[in-house]
Design a protein around this motif. Structure first.
Motif, PDB file in Angstrom:
ATOM      1  N   PRO A  39       3.508   1.079   2.382  1.00 48.09           N
ATOM      2  CA  PRO A  39       2.432   2.058   2.535  1.00 48.09           C
ATOM      3  C   PRO A  39       2.935   3.499   2.439  1.00 48.09           C
ATOM      4  CG  PRO A  39       2.158   0.294   4.133  1.00 48.09           C
ATOM      5  CD  PRO A  39       3.477   0.057   3.465  1.00 48.09           C
ATOM      6  N   TYR A 119      -4.721   0.255  -0.270  1.00 45.21           N
ATOM      7  CA  TYR A 119      -4.135   0.135   1.055  1.00 45.21           C
ATOM      8  C   TYR A 119      -5.242   0.460   2.047  1.00 45.21           C
ATOM      9  CZ  TYR A 119      -1.404   1.571   5.173  1.00 45.21           C
ATOM     10  OH  TYR A 119      -0.910   1.708   6.446  1.00 45.21           O
ATOM     11  N   MET A 199      -2.753  -4.619   1.895  1.00 42.26           N
ATOM     12  CA  MET A 199      -2.658  -4.062   0.546  1.00 42.26           C
ATOM     13  C   MET A 199      -3.087  -5.132  -0.448  1.00 42.26           C
ATOM     14  SD  MET A 199       0.941  -1.929   0.818  1.00 42.26           S
ATOM     15  CE  MET A 199       0.672  -0.926  -0.634  1.00 42.26           C
TER      16      MET A 199
END
Length: 382
Positions: A39, A119, A199
């Motif tokens: 991320p 995300y 994700m």
């Protein structure tokens, strides 16, 4: 090319039974898939000018959409729930994403578009919607719930900042875990909601509208049309209504325009140029200190050549097409370059004819391709 993304289903069976027909869920298409970047790395990409990104935040029944690039400070202050960061064209910036996209090259490369990654915080999503193209949804870290529907009512919420279905009626629900894959045909309604921080990687395909094709073809023709002659009216008579367009003028215009002709060759050339055109944000980086032609020829024989991950290359019956350029070639060099387009690389030891070598050298100087790994280099660890 590994085709394990379809599980135990063969490519021909998938195309016959599912492609543009009905969804397919493949559990553990890529077992234990842990994603391609963290991320933090994704957020860093979203701060870059050349990367297309969006932020979608839900507040009750209202949606807020922001377009990148984003300041790092903005991304660090997001709420704990109900937001999604979308980064498009991940394959243009991350070799692993390009390799992931190539796993789906059982569909023509002319149809492959890009890899998008989302995300999401818990509860995050982009609402019930539909895509006008085929899409494979590969789950990375975390879990996401997908609700899908074959409904024909695709009317949208008015004045919303993104395309959200007004009336969504779920018919099937699945929870995808890391490595699971969901295929959806075009115009299939769906809604993905993050059950936890997660994700998802979306492999999308190009599906231009007929209007876009016609418009772009006319743009393509405008630089390739030569119509000799000029409008003339030697038999002109006095006009009692001077503002009226003369019927004879309209007829002459019609005769001229009717003389515009094209055939399969022109259409194939247009398709090659149009479908290999890079996205507007793509910039190629030529080598800072390029090799001379002879040195390049030696290194290409020793190391092979590899297309840049941003390069789009296709081929047809009379030409190859690279990044919006047509290169007409005779049969022998065209065959060698066609192999490069299919495989994205030519291995060390490939015997290149002089014409092919000249073309490859020009592309190397333009940044469209680079030399491969040395022939003696050890294989990367798995």
């Amino acid at each position: 090319m590994k085709l394990s993304v379809l599980g135990g289903l063969g490519v021909a069976d998938f195309l016959r039974a599912h492609w543009q027909k009905r969804p397919l869920l493949v559990r553990q298409a890529l077992p234990g898939f842990g994603g391609l970047l963290s991320p933090r790395e994704l957020m860093r990409l979203a701060t870059r000018e050349e990367v297309e990104s969006r932020l979608v935040i839900r507040d009750g029944r209202r949606w807020h959409v922001e377009s990148g690039p984003f300041a790092a400070r903005r991304l660090s202050r997001l709420p704990s729930r109900q937001w999604t960061l979308l980064v498009h064209g991940l394959d243009l910036h991350l070799p692993a994403a390009h390799e992931l996209m190539m796993r789906f090259s059982f569909v023509p490369l002319a149809r492959l578009d890009d890899v998008m990654v989302s995300y999401a915080a818990p509860g995050g999503g982009v609402g019930p919607h539909f895509d006008s193209y085929d899409v494979f949804l590969l789950q990375g870290p975390g879990r996401r719930r997908w609700r899908i529907s074959a409904q024909t009512d695709l009317s949208l919420v008015e004045n919303a900042p993104l395309k959200v279905l007004k009336r969504f009626r779920s018919e099937q629900t699945w929870v995808l875990e890391p490595g699971d894959l969901l295929y959806l045909p075009p115009r299939y309604a769906h809604e993905g909601t993050a059950l936890e921080e997660c994700m998802t990687y979306s492999i999308g395909f190009r599906a231009p509208s007929h209007t876009e094709l016609a418009t772009q073809f006319l743009v393509y023709l405008q630089d390739r049309i030569h119509m000799p002659g000029m409008y003339a009216d030697p038999d002109l008579r006095p006009q009692p209504r001077p503002a009226r367009i003369p019927a004879a003028m309209v007829r002459q215009f019609a005769r001229v325009l009717d003389g515009i002709r094209w055939g399969p060759r022109e259409v194939e050339d247009f398709a090659g140029v149009y479908l290999s055109e890079p996205k507007p944000t793509v910039v190629f980086s030529p080598p800072a200190r390029p090799l001379g032609r002879k040195a390049f020829a030696r290194q290409a024989a020793h190391r092979g050549v590899v297309l840049d991950i941003k390069t789009r290359m296709l081929w047809g019956r009379r030409a190859v097409y690279i990044n919006g350029e047509a290169v007409p070639l005779e049969r022998a060099p065209r065959q060698q370059l066609a192999r490069l387009g299919d495989r994205r690389r030519l291995p060390p030891g490939t015997r290149l004819d002089p014409v092919t070598l000249d073309v490859l050298y020009q592309w190397y100087r333009a940044g469209y391709l680079d030399l491969g790994a040395p022939k003696s280099a050890p294989s990367p660890p798995k």
